[in-house]
Motif scaffolding. Structure first.
Motif, PDB file in Angstrom:
ATOM      1  N   THR A   1       7.267  13.921 -11.568  1.00 29.26           N
ATOM      2  CA  THR A   1       8.654  13.513 -11.814  1.00 29.26           C
ATOM      3  C   THR A   1       9.044  13.745 -13.270  1.00 29.26           C
ATOM      4  O   THR A   1      10.130  14.242 -13.583  1.00 29.26           O
ATOM      5  N   PHE A   2       8.116  13.400 -14.156  1.00 35.30           N
ATOM      6  CA  PHE A   2       8.389  13.581 -15.591  1.00 35.30           C
ATOM      7  C   PHE A   2       8.633  15.041 -15.919  1.00 35.30           C
ATOM      8  O   PHE A   2       9.609  15.397 -16.594  1.00 35.30           O
ATOM      9  N   PHE A   3       7.742  15.906 -15.413  1.00 35.12           N
ATOM     10  CA  PHE A   3       7.918  17.327 -15.673  1.00 35.12           C
ATOM     11  C   PHE A   3       9.193  17.866 -15.030  1.00 35.12           C
ATOM     12  O   PHE A   3       9.861  18.741 -15.572  1.00 35.12           O
ATOM     13  N   GLY A   4       9.496  17.306 -13.876  1.00 40.05           N
ATOM     14  CA  GLY A   4      10.729  17.739 -13.216  1.00 40.05           C
ATOM     15  C   GLY A   4      11.958  17.394 -14.031  1.00 40.05           C
ATOM     16  O   GLY A   4      12.879  18.212 -14.170  1.00 40.05           O
ATOM     17  N   LEU A   5      11.958  16.176 -14.557  1.00 37.08           N
ATOM     18  CA  LEU A   5      13.076  15.787 -15.409  1.00 37.08           C
ATOM     19  C   LEU A   5      13.141  16.635 -16.686  1.00 37.08           C
ATOM     20  O   LEU A   5      14.215  17.005 -17.147  1.00 37.08           O
TER      21      LEU A   5
ATOM     22  N   THR B   1       1.958   7.385  -7.226  1.00 36.91           N
ATOM     23  CA  THR B   1       0.665   7.848  -7.726  1.00 36.91           C
ATOM     24  C   THR B   1       0.863   8.528  -9.071  1.00 36.91           C
ATOM     25  O   THR B   1       1.963   9.022  -9.384  1.00 36.91           O
ATOM     26  N   PRO B   2      -0.184   8.553  -9.918  1.00 36.20           N
ATOM     27  CA  PRO B   2      -0.077   9.247 -11.227  1.00 36.20           C
ATOM     28  C   PRO B   2       0.390  10.670 -11.090  1.00 36.20           C
ATOM     29  O   PRO B   2       1.148  11.175 -11.930  1.00 36.20           O
TER      30      PRO B   2
ATOM     31  N   GLY C   1       0.818  -1.217   0.000  1.00 35.66           N
ATOM     32  CA  GLY C   1       0.000   0.000   0.000  1.00 35.66           C
ATOM     33  C   GLY C   1       0.839   1.248   0.000  1.00 35.66           C
ATOM     34  O   GLY C   1       0.523   2.242  -0.635  1.00 35.66           O
ATOM     35  N   GLY C   2       1.962   1.164   0.727  1.00 39.74           N
ATOM     36  CA  GLY C   2       2.846   2.342   0.748  1.00 39.74           C
ATOM     37  C   GLY C   2       3.423   2.628  -0.621  1.00 39.74           C
ATOM     38  O   GLY C   2       3.534   3.752  -1.047  1.00 39.74           O
ATOM     39  N   GLU C   3       3.761   1.545  -1.342  1.00 40.68           N
ATOM     40  CA  GLU C   3       4.295   1.735  -2.689  1.00 40.68           C
ATOM     41  C   GLU C   3       3.258   2.358  -3.599  1.00 40.68           C
ATOM     42  O   GLU C   3       3.535   3.234  -4.402  1.00 40.68           O
TER      43      GLU C   3
END
Length: 745
Positions: free
Chosen positions: A34-38, A27-28, A20-22
């Motif tokens: 993360t994608f935008f950050g990269l 989360t989307p 559950g923690g994973e």
């Protein structure tokens, strides 16, 4: 038992909690963040790279060009330089040909920002994965790679290409970029740039390409060697044809080419490859003469060597061929350079000028520029000998000079033609020998010019004044080197080239207007155009003086030592010359339309060279100016004038004077010996016998007789007047065996 169960239950709970923690961590929203950050990180990195990577200077290879030399009709004579490239402006490339390159490589060129992100990413991936050649570059990127960077297949170079392309697209117009691209690309056959490619594949300038030819050149850029029709084989031709069709179809798609026009086009098969124009034969001499004149016009040698020049010469291709053929037919075919030591020393040189324009229309520098590095046309280390005598007469006429007893000097003026006669009126003793020691007695100037009588012109140069004669010579175009103002200059004892003497005689031909020979028709570079002065300058001598000398030189061709140049095909004037010890032999002559000077030089083939005698050339005795040089001159002139000319000299000369008797020439012999020479008719322009004429073989002059000259006489230099050669080459039919040094004929 309960504890065990409890433990197992606890373990299961822990695993469920972990999963559950994973799920809560990935989360989307977090993935998107993360994608935008990269992306932001990558963009920031690219921005830093954009700021840090400057647009560099052009690489050395990109700016290297050949110099292109052309004949006067525009056909290519030679290309020089390490890179066969001639940069041309986009305005010299037809619009539809420009479009073929865009259709072949980058249909969005006129709209994009200079880069193709997808293509660049694909190229990076191919490079990193080792899949070979990068792809997907725009025209801008390819231009940047060719012009600013190199062909290395590295990630660093690709990133630089991307950044620089963005900057170049912002700073340069699309036209500038396209021009840079077509001028820096490699097309095969050693051709860099569209101009060299157009010449290599179709033998035309880029401005003359049609759309079908342009499409083939654009297609070549994908695989220059494979798509070369002459060397790609059946497969290569099939691929080249497919690529050609692809280019034209894209043009129709972009509405740059009408579909009906497209359907009517056939594949333009290129011509067979030809070897690059080298510097062998006369080419090297012509290129050297053009470069030398360009340097005299203020262009540094380093700038010439850097390339990029289009240099059009005044050389007439057909006349150049005629001159080369005349030398081959009249001289080289008669020589045995391998087995005859004298023949091995013979060097020929010639310069031919249009007297009306000053243009050098033909030039002969030697057997080949790759065999004999010194150009015999422009070398100035030999004496012009008796071709200088007309300058003495010119100076006498121009200065209104008189003889020692006060008679005006003209064609009819009578002099003493005795061989080794000491000159009168000079502080410097001088008593030159006539050819073979011939005595001419009383002789007028016309006859003295015909037979090149040294003793007459020795006295004339004293009558005029050596300093005045030198001034006239320099004004006519003689070089001011090794030129002492002494009586000996009458024998042409200074140094000069056929180029120099062609200018002097062209000035006489042009009625006294200064003619400075010029081999340059135009010289242009992408950065400059050289301003070339008019080769025809101001009046430097009076027309009557020039035309009177021309009249005298007509006599040399008609009745004198230049008879080998005589023909009914044209009206001609000229003068022979042979220097001391027969080391050089000259014929300088002209028609109303063409002035040409031909010379032979004796040059030792040993290391260090050195001047040697021409006597014995082709086993024909003395190689005087009336022999091989006059024959070459006549053969060339007839051909250069297309078999002949009806043009006649338009001469402004005084009316001929009454005829006077002259003394027949005699061979040097003891007093009272009969003459061995036949009598010759007097000149038709001789005046009445003057009241007094210097007697034959006078005693050494006293101070009062010589107007201050020393009573002692220096030993006479070797020499004599020149006679027309008889069949077999020996002048006057006399044997050449045992002849001593000869000067100034």
């Amino acid at each position: 038992m309960a504890r065990a169960e409890t433990g197992r239950a606890g373990t299961g709970h822990s695993r469920r909690a972990s999963r559950g923690g994973e799920r809560r961590f990935l989360t989307p929203r977090k993935l998107l963040g993360t994608f935008f950050g990269l992306c932001l990180l990558g963009m920031g990195g690219l921005f830093v790279i954009y700021l840090m990577v400057p647009v560099p200077s052009a690489n050395a290879q990109a700016e290297m060009q050949s110099n292109v030399y052309k004949y006067s009709d525009g056909t290519v004579l030679a290309r020089t330089g390490e890179v066969n490239r001639e940069i041309v402006g986009l305005d010299q490339i037809p619009k539809d040909v420009q479009h073929t390159f865009v259709a072949a490589e980058n249909k969005t060129f006129y709209k994009d920002a200079g880069v193709d992100i997808k293509g660049t990413a694909r190229g990076l991936f191919n490079t990193l994965s080792g899949k070979g050649k990068q792809g997907g570059s725009t025209i801008t990127q390819q231009y940047v790679k060719n012009y600013y960077l190199n062909q290395d297949r590295t990630v660093t170079r690709k990133l630089k290409e991307l950044v620089i392309s963005l900057k170049v697209d912002q700073r340069k117009s699309k036209s500038e970029i396209l021009a840079g691209y077509v001028n820096t690309s490699y097309y095969g056959r050693g051709a860099y740039g569209i101009q060299a490619a157009a010449q290599a594949y179709y033998g035309v300038d880029a401005s003359k390409l049609n759309v079908a030819q342009g499409a083939y050149l654009a297609a070549l850029l994908q695989a220059p060697n494979q798509y070369d029709w002459a060397q790609g084989g059946a497969t290569g031709r099939k691929l080249a044809t497919a690529r050609w069709n692809y280019v034209l179809d894209n043009m129709v798609e972009q509405r740059w080419l009408d579909a009906s026009t497209r359907s009517g086009l056939t594949f333009p098969v290129p011509r067979e490859p030809k070897a690059a124009h080298g510097l062998e034969g006369q080419t090297g001499y012509l290129v050297e003469a053009a470069d030398d004149e360009l340097a005299r016009r203020g262009v540094d040698k380093a700038d010439i060597d850097a390339g990029g020049w289009t240099i059009t010469l005044n050389i007439d291709r057909k006349r150049q061929e005629r001159l080369e053929k005349a030398v081959d037919d009249q001289l080289e075919s008669k020589l045995d350079r391998k087995n005859n030591k004298t023949d091995a020393t013979v060097q020929a040189g010639a310069t031919s000028v249009d007297p009306g324009t000053g243009r050098v229309v033909a030039l002969y520098g030697g057997r080949s520029a790759t065999e004999h590095w010194i150009s015999n046309a422009t070398r100035a280390d030999y004496q012009p000998a008796s071709t200088f005598k007309p300058i003495v007469l010119t100076s006498a006429l121009e200065n209104g000079s008189e003889t020692q007893d006060g008679r005006a000097i003209g064609l009819g003026t009578v002099y003493d033609g005795t061989s080794e006669r000491p000159v009168v009126g000079s502080d410097i003793p001088f008593a030159p020998q006539n050819e073979d020691g011939r005595d001419y007695g009383k002789i007028d100037v016309q006859r003295a010019m015909n037979d090149s009588v040294n003793s007459v012109f020795a006295q004339m140069v004293v009558d005029v004044g050596p300093a005045a004669v030198k001034r006239t010579a320099l004004g006519l175009g003689m070089p001011d080197q090794n030129f002492p103002a002494t009586p000996a200059i009458t024998l042409g004892t200074m140094n000069a080239s056929t180029w120099d003497m062609a200018g002097v005689y062209a000035t006489l031909d042009h009625h006294g207007r200064k003619v400075t020979p010029s081999i340059l028709k135009s010289a242009t570079h992408k950065d400059r155009t050289v301003d070339l002065p008019d080769p025809v300058g101001d009046q430097v001598i009076d027309r009557e003086s020039a035309d009177t000398v021309t009249r005298a030189l007509q006599g040399v061709v008609d009745n004198g030592s230049g008879r080998e140049a005589d023909t009914t095909a044209y009206d001609a004037a000229g003068k022979t010359g042979t220097s001391e010890n027969n080391r050089s032999a000259w014929f300088a002559g002209y028609t109303p339309e063409l002035t040409t000077v031909v010379a032979l030089f004796g040059e030792s083939p040993k290391d260090g060279g050195g001047q040697v005698t021409l006597t014995g050339t082709a086993n024909s005795g003395r190689a005087n100016g009336g022999g091989f040089p006059a024959r070459i001159w006549a053969d060339y002139t007839r051909g250069a004038l297309n078999g002949g000319s009806d043009a006649t000299f338009d001469l402004d000369v005084p009316q001929p004077l009454p005829t006077a008797p002259v003394t027949p020439p005699t061979a040097s012999s003891p007093p009272g010996s009969p003459s061995e020479q036949p009598s010759r008719s007097p000149s038709p322009e001789s005046p009445a016998d003057p009241p007094s004429v210097t007697p034959t073989r006078p005693p050494s002059p006293t101070p009062s007789e010589s107007s201050g000259s020393s009573p002692s006489i220096e030993p006479p230099p070797d020499g004599g007047g020149e006679q027309p050669p008889e069949p077999g080459g020996s002048p006057s039919g006399e044997p050449d065996v045992g002849q001593g040094p000869l000067t100034g004929r």
